[in-house]
Design a protein around this motif. Structure first.
Motif, PDB file in Angstrom:
ATOM      1  N   ALA A   1       0.856  -1.382   0.033  1.00  0.00           N
ATOM      2  CA  ALA A   1       0.025  -0.066  -0.072  1.00  0.00           C
ATOM      3  C   ALA A   1       0.977   1.119  -0.143  1.00  0.00           C
ATOM      4  N   ALA A   2       1.807   1.151   0.666  1.00  0.00           N
ATOM      5  CA  ALA A   2       2.977   2.322   0.637  1.00  0.00           C
ATOM      6  C   ALA A   2       3.575   2.611  -0.587  1.00  0.00           C
ATOM      7  N   ASP A   3       3.743   1.361  -1.507  1.00  0.00           N
ATOM      8  CA  ASP A   3       4.341   1.707  -2.650  1.00  0.00           C
ATOM      9  C   ASP A   3       3.405   2.391  -3.631  1.00  0.00           C
ATOM     10  N   ILE A   4       2.008   1.797  -3.385  1.00  0.00           N
ATOM     11  CA  ILE A   4       0.986   2.436  -4.297  1.00  0.00           C
ATOM     12  C   ILE A   4       0.792   3.841  -3.879  1.00  0.00           C
ATOM     13  N   LEU A   5       0.839   4.454  -2.856  1.00  0.00           N
ATOM     14  CA  LEU A   5       0.512   5.691  -2.571  1.00  0.00           C
ATOM     15  C   LEU A   5       1.816   6.464  -3.133  1.00  0.00           C
ATOM     16  N   GLU A   6       2.887   5.938  -2.779  1.00  0.00           N
ATOM     17  CA  GLU A   6       4.211   6.874  -3.648  1.00  0.00           C
ATOM     18  C   GLU A   6       4.001   7.016  -4.994  1.00  0.00           C
ATOM     19  N   LYS A   7       3.808   5.905  -5.545  1.00  0.00           N
ATOM     20  CA  LYS A   7       3.549   5.951  -7.004  1.00  0.00           C
ATOM     21  C   LYS A   7       2.525   6.760  -7.656  1.00  0.00           C
ATOM     22  N   LYS A   8       1.144   6.813  -6.976  1.00  0.00           N
ATOM     23  CA  LYS A   8       0.093   7.342  -7.236  1.00  0.00           C
ATOM     24  C   LYS A   8      -0.137   8.903  -6.998  1.00  0.00           C
ATOM     25  N   ILE A   9       0.140   9.115  -5.734  1.00  0.00           N
ATOM     26  CA  ILE A   9       0.100  10.664  -5.259  1.00  0.00           C
ATOM     27  C   ILE A   9       1.452  11.341  -4.691  1.00  0.00           C
ATOM     28  N   GLY A  10       2.375  10.519  -4.765  1.00  0.00           N
ATOM     29  CA  GLY A  10       3.711  11.179  -4.311  1.00  0.00           C
ATOM     30  C   GLY A  10       4.036  11.218  -2.745  1.00  0.00           C
ATOM     31  N   VAL A  11       3.184  10.863  -2.016  1.00  0.00           N
ATOM     32  CA  VAL A  11       3.572  10.698  -0.492  1.00  0.00           C
ATOM     33  C   VAL A  11       4.378   9.606  -0.262  1.00  0.00           C
ATOM     34  N   LYS A  12       5.189   9.712   0.853  1.00  0.00           N
ATOM     35  CA  LYS A  12       6.129   8.894   1.138  1.00  0.00           C
ATOM     36  C   LYS A  12       5.839   8.417   2.617  1.00  0.00           C
ATOM     37  N   PRO A  13       5.045   7.158   2.834  1.00  0.00           N
ATOM     38  CA  PRO A  13       4.729   6.445   3.993  1.00  0.00           C
ATOM     39  C   PRO A  13       5.875   5.677   4.706  1.00  0.00           C
ATOM     40  N   ALA A  14       5.897   5.954   6.086  1.00  0.00           N
ATOM     41  CA  ALA A  14       6.698   5.145   6.657  1.00  0.00           C
ATOM     42  C   ALA A  14       5.921   3.838   7.115  1.00  0.00           C
ATOM     43  N   VAL A  15       6.629   2.680   7.267  1.00  0.00           N
ATOM     44  CA  VAL A  15       5.858   1.450   7.339  1.00  0.00           C
ATOM     45  C   VAL A  15       6.554   0.802   8.707  1.00  0.00           C
ATOM     46  N   ILE A  16       5.805   0.956   9.695  1.00  0.00           N
ATOM     47  CA  ILE A  16       6.536   0.113  11.224  1.00  0.00           C
ATOM     48  C   ILE A  16       6.036  -1.067  11.590  1.00  0.00           C
ATOM     49  N   ASP A  17       6.677  -1.893  11.782  1.00  0.00           N
ATOM     50  CA  ASP A  17       6.737  -3.083  12.307  1.00  0.00           C
ATOM     51  C   ASP A  17       6.474  -3.098  13.929  1.00  0.00           C
ATOM     52  N   MET A  18       5.026  -3.174  14.559  1.00  0.00           N
ATOM     53  CA  MET A  18       4.937  -3.057  16.023  1.00  0.00           C
ATOM     54  C   MET A  18       4.754  -4.521  16.301  1.00  0.00           C
ATOM     55  N   HIS A  19       5.846  -5.303  16.268  1.00  0.00           N
ATOM     56  CA  HIS A  19       5.556  -6.831  16.524  1.00  0.00           C
ATOM     57  C   HIS A  19       5.256  -6.768  18.023  1.00  0.00           C
ATOM     58  N   THR A  20       5.546  -6.012  19.043  1.00  0.00           N
ATOM     59  CA  THR A  20       5.252  -6.158  20.413  1.00  0.00           C
ATOM     60  C   THR A  20       3.987  -5.111  20.793  1.00  0.00           C
TER      61      THR A  20
END
Length: 311
Positions: free
Chosen positions: A203-222
């Motif tokens: 989804a982050a890749d889609i957003l960056e390619k489509k509307i130019g935003v750069k999302p961080a993605v965080i693995d909150m495993h705990t």
């Protein structure tokens, strides 16, 4: 390797390292891969039958006797023993590790009776319980080892069945309570846990390619203890937090993150999770689509939120 395969392998390795380790199951040894431990260490393996309350109380007794037990069951049916978990494990802070497999939508073919979407909330509310939801097989393996050696008390490890796209690396660090940054960005932060993080990354890749935003993605495993520092840091950095989980947002990861933000740094938040009970399906991906948890739908909801469209 699936998540349950990775867990089974880690349990066998720990059995070789720790003579006080015991594995107990509720008649699901093959499905949870705890049968691998039983084949190698039959004298330290117990099947109590289909009785999760007995499973928990038996493990509690082992802990009181100085052993280090792991108790394994399907996540949905582990919840049958919540009273025993609360009174005989958490209240007395016993060193029992609860291994809950087939969580979320992963038992896709057996319908909503087998799909656990409430378990994180039920475990997170317990005062002494550590709650871990690994993203893939590599992380599940590391989580077993970390929980066994680094946590002297009750813990709940939530894993799926077979669906677990690999998104971490063998060298990716794993520490209880420390989130991992899978993708950095400045415009928003997607916080997730479990195999659904694969969809979040897409989804982050889609957003960056489509509307130019750069999302961080965080693995909150705990989920508990949650990494408050990382949540606040990215709230301050981006001003917009999105949570994604294979669970209800009420009481789940979304609720946990919202609590931190409310207390420390009030920030706009969009919580994405299960929209209701599941149903029987051909695959977990079918259920993800039904609940708008695939990458394209996650990206669409985030884009709408950025444009001010009410979700």
């Amino acid at each position: 390797m699936t998540m349950r395969d990775a867990v089974g392998r880690a349990l066998v390795e720990l059995g070789e390292e720790d003579p006080d380790m015991v594995v107990v199951t509720a008649d699901v040894a093959r499905s949870t891969r705890t049968s691998w431990f039983g084949e190698k260490f039959p004298e330290r393996f117990v099947n109590v039958g289909i009785g999760e309350q007995d499973l928990v109380d038996f493990a509690a007794g082992l802990a009181l006797a100085g052993k280090r037990p792991w108790a394994a069951a399907f996540a949905m049916f582990m919840m049958r023993a919540w009273e025993q978990i609360r009174n005989t494990i958490d209240r007395m802070r016993l060193n029992v590790k609860l291994l809950a497999t087939h969580s979320g939508f992963s038992d896709h073919s057996d319908g909503s009776s087998h799909q656990s979407l409430e378990d994180v909330a039920l475990m997170r509310v317990l005062h002494n319980m550590v709650v871990v939801v690994p993203a893939d097989a590599l992380e599940a393996y590391k989580a077993v080892r970390a929980l066994h050696w680094d946590v002297n008390g009750p813990a709940y490890l939530r894993v799926g069945r077979d669906y677990s796209p690999v998104i971490t690396e063998p060298e990716t660090p794993f520490r209880i309570g420390n989130a991992n940054i899978l993708r950095d960005g400045d415009d928003l932060a997607i916080v997730g846990c479990g195999p659904i993080l694969y969809q979040a990354l897409r989804a982050a890749d889609i957003l960056e390619k489509k509307i130019g935003v750069k999302p961080a993605v965080i693995d909150m495993h705990t989920i508990k203890p949650i990494d408050r520092h990382t949540i606040v840091k990215y709230a301050q950095k981006t001003g917009f937090i999105v949570t994604v989980e294979e669970h209800y947002t009420r009481g789940g990861l979304g609720g946990a993150v919202a609590e931190v933000l409310a207390e420390e740094y009030p920030t706009r938040i969009l919580m994405i999770g299960a929209r209701g009970y599941g149903h029987s399906a051909r695959s977990i991906e079918d259920l993800y689509r039904a609940h708008c948890l695939v990458a394209e739908c996650i990206a669409k909801r985030i884009e709408e939120a950025l444009r001010g469209v009410k979700n």
